[in-house]
Design a protein around this motif. Sequence first.
Motif, PDB file in Angstrom:
ATOM      1  N   THR A  30      57.706  39.171  16.738  1.00 56.47           N
ATOM      2  CA  THR A  30      57.447  38.278  16.859  1.00 56.47           C
ATOM      3  C   THR A  30      56.941  36.938  16.986  1.00 56.47           C
ATOM      4  OG1 THR A  30      59.347  35.465  16.908  1.00 56.47           O
ATOM      5  CG2 THR A  30      58.817  37.409  18.730  1.00 56.47           C
ATOM      6  N   GLY A  31      55.982  35.898  16.548  1.00 56.38           N
ATOM      7  CA  GLY A  31      54.682  35.147  16.714  1.00 56.38           C
ATOM      8  C   GLY A  31      55.455  33.970  17.972  1.00 56.38           C
ATOM      9  N   MET A  32      57.021  33.734  18.380  1.00 54.93           N
ATOM     10  CA  MET A  32      57.349  33.062  19.123  1.00 54.93           C
ATOM     11  C   MET A  32      57.828  33.691  20.299  1.00 54.93           C
ATOM     12  SD  MET A  32      60.075  31.106  16.000  1.00 54.93           S
ATOM     13  CE  MET A  32      61.059  32.754  15.878  1.00 54.93           C
ATOM     14  N   SER A  33      58.265  33.275  21.275  1.00 57.28           N
ATOM     15  CA  SER A  33      58.485  33.853  22.874  1.00 57.28           C
ATOM     16  C   SER A  33      59.253  32.964  23.588  1.00 57.28           C
ATOM     17  CB  SER A  33      57.881  34.024  23.765  1.00 57.28           C
ATOM     18  OG  SER A  33      56.227  33.143  23.780  1.00 57.28           O
ATOM     19  N   ILE A  88      62.514  50.782  13.050  1.00 53.88           N
ATOM     20  CA  ILE A  88      62.058  49.940  12.425  1.00 53.88           C
ATOM     21  C   ILE A  88      61.674  48.852  13.338  1.00 53.88           C
ATOM     22  CG2 ILE A  88      62.596  48.275  10.842  1.00 53.88           C
ATOM     23  CD1 ILE A  88      65.108  50.116  10.732  1.00 53.88           C
ATOM     24  N   LEU A  89      60.231  48.943  12.306  1.00 59.64           N
ATOM     25  CA  LEU A  89      59.409  46.907  13.439  1.00 59.64           C
ATOM     26  C   LEU A  89      59.091  46.054  11.912  1.00 59.64           C
ATOM     27  CD1 LEU A  89      55.881  49.473  14.645  1.00 59.64           C
ATOM     28  CD2 LEU A  89      57.562  48.021  16.233  1.00 59.64           C
ATOM     29  N   LEU A  90      60.670  45.440  12.776  1.00 59.83           N
ATOM     30  CA  LEU A  90      61.166  44.171  12.143  1.00 59.83           C
ATOM     31  C   LEU A  90      60.770  42.476  12.904  1.00 59.83           C
ATOM     32  CD1 LEU A  90      62.943  43.205   9.237  1.00 59.83           C
ATOM     33  CD2 LEU A  90      64.292  43.095  11.494  1.00 59.83           C
ATOM     34  N   ASP A  91      59.704  42.064  11.470  1.00 61.05           N
ATOM     35  CA  ASP A  91      58.939  40.774  11.780  1.00 61.05           C
ATOM     36  C   ASP A  91      60.564  39.603  11.929  1.00 61.05           C
ATOM     37  OD1 ASP A  91      58.301  38.572  11.653  1.00 61.05           O
ATOM     38  OD2 ASP A  91      57.280  38.435  10.000  1.00 61.05           O
ATOM     39  N   GLY A  92      60.557  38.872  12.715  1.00 59.98           N
ATOM     40  CA  GLY A  92      61.632  38.142  12.888  1.00 59.98           C
ATOM     41  C   GLY A  92      62.087  37.150  11.889  1.00 59.98           C
ATOM     42  N   MET A  93      60.847  36.306  11.772  1.00 56.98           N
ATOM     43  CA  MET A  93      60.922  35.120  11.225  1.00 56.98           C
ATOM     44  C   MET A  93      60.035  35.567   9.638  1.00 56.98           C
ATOM     45  SD  MET A  93      62.886  32.779  12.825  1.00 56.98           S
ATOM     46  CE  MET A  93      61.865  31.405  11.616  1.00 56.98           C
ATOM     47  N   GLN A  99      65.816  31.260  23.388  1.00 55.13           N
ATOM     48  CA  GLN A  99      66.434  31.670  21.733  1.00 55.13           C
ATOM     49  C   GLN A  99      66.469  32.509  20.728  1.00 55.13           C
ATOM     50  OE1 GLN A  99      66.694  26.921  20.314  1.00 55.13           O
ATOM     51  NE2 GLN A  99      65.110  27.508  19.105  1.00 55.13           N
ATOM     52  N   ASP A 100      64.731  32.624  20.682  1.00 51.40           N
ATOM     53  CA  ASP A 100      64.169  33.131  19.858  1.00 51.40           C
ATOM     54  C   ASP A 100      64.485  35.207  20.192  1.00 51.40           C
ATOM     55  OD1 ASP A 100      63.519  31.509  18.157  1.00 51.40           O
ATOM     56  OD2 ASP A 100      61.967  31.246  18.736  1.00 51.40           O
ATOM     57  N   VAL A 101      64.275  35.202  21.738  1.00 52.45           N
ATOM     58  CA  VAL A 101      64.648  36.468  21.584  1.00 52.45           C
ATOM     59  C   VAL A 101      66.345  36.357  22.011  1.00 52.45           C
ATOM     60  CG1 VAL A 101      63.583  37.745  24.365  1.00 52.45           C
ATOM     61  CG2 VAL A 101      62.384  35.927  23.329  1.00 52.45           C
ATOM     62  N   VAL A 102      66.721  35.585  22.576  1.00 52.00           N
ATOM     63  CA  VAL A 102      68.182  36.193  22.464  1.00 52.00           C
ATOM     64  C   VAL A 102      68.726  36.439  20.784  1.00 52.00           C
ATOM     65  CG1 VAL A 102      70.863  34.774  22.754  1.00 52.00           C
ATOM     66  CG2 VAL A 102      68.614  34.415  24.634  1.00 52.00           C
ATOM     67  N   GLU A 103      68.528  35.647  20.019  1.00 49.03           N
ATOM     68  CA  GLU A 103      69.154  35.741  18.526  1.00 49.03           C
ATOM     69  C   GLU A 103      68.314  37.478  18.521  1.00 49.03           C
ATOM     70  OE1 GLU A 103      69.579  34.045  14.640  1.00 49.03           O
ATOM     71  OE2 GLU A 103      67.731  33.013  15.626  1.00 49.03           O
ATOM     72  N   GLY A 104      67.383  37.635  18.611  1.00 45.68           N
ATOM     73  CA  GLY A 104      67.096  38.962  18.248  1.00 45.68           C
ATOM     74  C   GLY A 104      68.057  40.517  19.148  1.00 45.68           C
ATOM     75  N   ASP A 148      64.036  44.852  22.065  1.00 42.63           N
ATOM     76  CA  ASP A 148      63.454  45.588  22.152  1.00 42.63           C
ATOM     77  C   ASP A 148      62.491  44.886  20.978  1.00 42.63           C
ATOM     78  OD1 ASP A 148      60.916  45.036  23.946  1.00 42.63           O
ATOM     79  OD2 ASP A 148      60.878  47.343  23.812  1.00 42.63           O
ATOM     80  N   TYR A 149      61.045  43.241  21.588  1.00 46.58           N
ATOM     81  CA  TYR A 149      60.545  42.799  20.964  1.00 46.58           C
ATOM     82  C   TYR A 149      58.566  42.924  21.204  1.00 46.58           C
ATOM     83  CZ  TYR A 149      60.201  39.450  24.640  1.00 46.58           C
ATOM     84  OH  TYR A 149      60.100  37.839  25.785  1.00 46.58           O
ATOM     85  N   VAL A 150      57.936  42.424  20.171  1.00 44.42           N
ATOM     86  CA  VAL A 150      56.584  42.527  20.971  1.00 44.42           C
ATOM     87  C   VAL A 150      56.298  41.395  20.210  1.00 44.42           C
ATOM     88  CG1 VAL A 150      56.111  45.281  21.235  1.00 44.42           C
ATOM     89  CG2 VAL A 150      56.019  43.999  18.970  1.00 44.42           C
ATOM     90  N   VAL A 151      55.508  40.924  20.804  1.00 45.80           N
ATOM     91  CA  VAL A 151      54.899  38.892  20.393  1.00 45.80           C
ATOM     92  C   VAL A 151      53.428  39.536  19.441  1.00 45.80           C
ATOM     93  CG1 VAL A 151      53.665  36.992  21.275  1.00 45.80           C
ATOM     94  CG2 VAL A 151      55.857  38.084  22.759  1.00 45.80           C
ATOM     95  N   LYS A 152      53.418  38.892  18.395  1.00 49.07           N
ATOM     96  CA  LYS A 152      52.298  38.371  17.443  1.00 49.07           C
ATOM     97  C   LYS A 152      51.231  37.813  18.343  1.00 49.07           C
ATOM     98  CE  LYS A 152      54.402  39.001  13.323  1.00 49.07           C
ATOM     99  NZ  LYS A 152      54.165  38.592  11.921  1.00 49.07           N
TER     100      LYS A 152
END
Length: 297
Positions: free
Chosen positions: A90-93, A57-62, A96-101, A108-112
Amino acid sequence: MLPYPETDRPVVLVVDDAPSSLGMLCDTLEASGYTVLVAADGESALQRLELVVPDAILLDGMMPGLSGFETCRRIKANPALAHIPVLFMTGMSETQDVVEGFASGGVDYVVKPIRAQEVLARLHTHARNARITRMARDAVDVAGMGVVFVDAHGRLAWRSPQAALWLHALGEPAAPGHLPAALESAMQDGANLRVTTVGGTRLSVRNLGAATLGETMLLLALHRAESGGATRLAEAALTPRETEVLSWLAKGKTNRDIGEILGTSPRTVNKHLEHIFEKLGVETRAAAAALASGHLA
């Protein structure tokens, strides 16, 4: 050359409130051998997961409404979906946002703005690892056993599908996310006990000691009276196809898995299960699986 054969295309669910902005990403995934499903919000994603179990699943954080983080928590709270790797977009790096993810269950996460080739490389790795893990997990259940890992705080870290069914049959846990109260004593070193469950079955639980990451491994096996379960199955007069469906259900397979094995749709499998439950006089998947375990090949 596609990394996957046409008949074995992995499925990825892309969840974003502006899916049109991810056209290039979806095209790249399709061209690389993936089947791409799209949902515009968290609620829609959860509804889709009731019908299909993707490989990733690729999931938008916000997102408005149900956030990506809360959506991920709900996915991971479902034993049938918990194995799916979730990658946040996520557009945020911010830390705290990475930790919440990661705290919500993401791997994992990728930045927009999204770089399609980067996503493709990460997705391939996580989807492959998830498939290997799933095959190993299913092999445990096919052997007639269930496996549970409990962390140092007494919380369920992982359980195989068959173990999840048996734990559910034992009733409510001692605390949210923990073992059922009937199994608490199994956490003692070297513990080996039997617990009476539903339908006259007896569940043996063996503590195998410390595994990786400080977790404790429990091995579960179901024991049944000589003829009770076999007699009840015989009296139910299941059709050959219903017997096949019940056999795979007892091995912990989802409706989607059973449908793929038998060459039918998950909806048809669900219809078979309705008839099976009625004939066996049970109301849940766990009860049907417990009744069939040990009596169907």
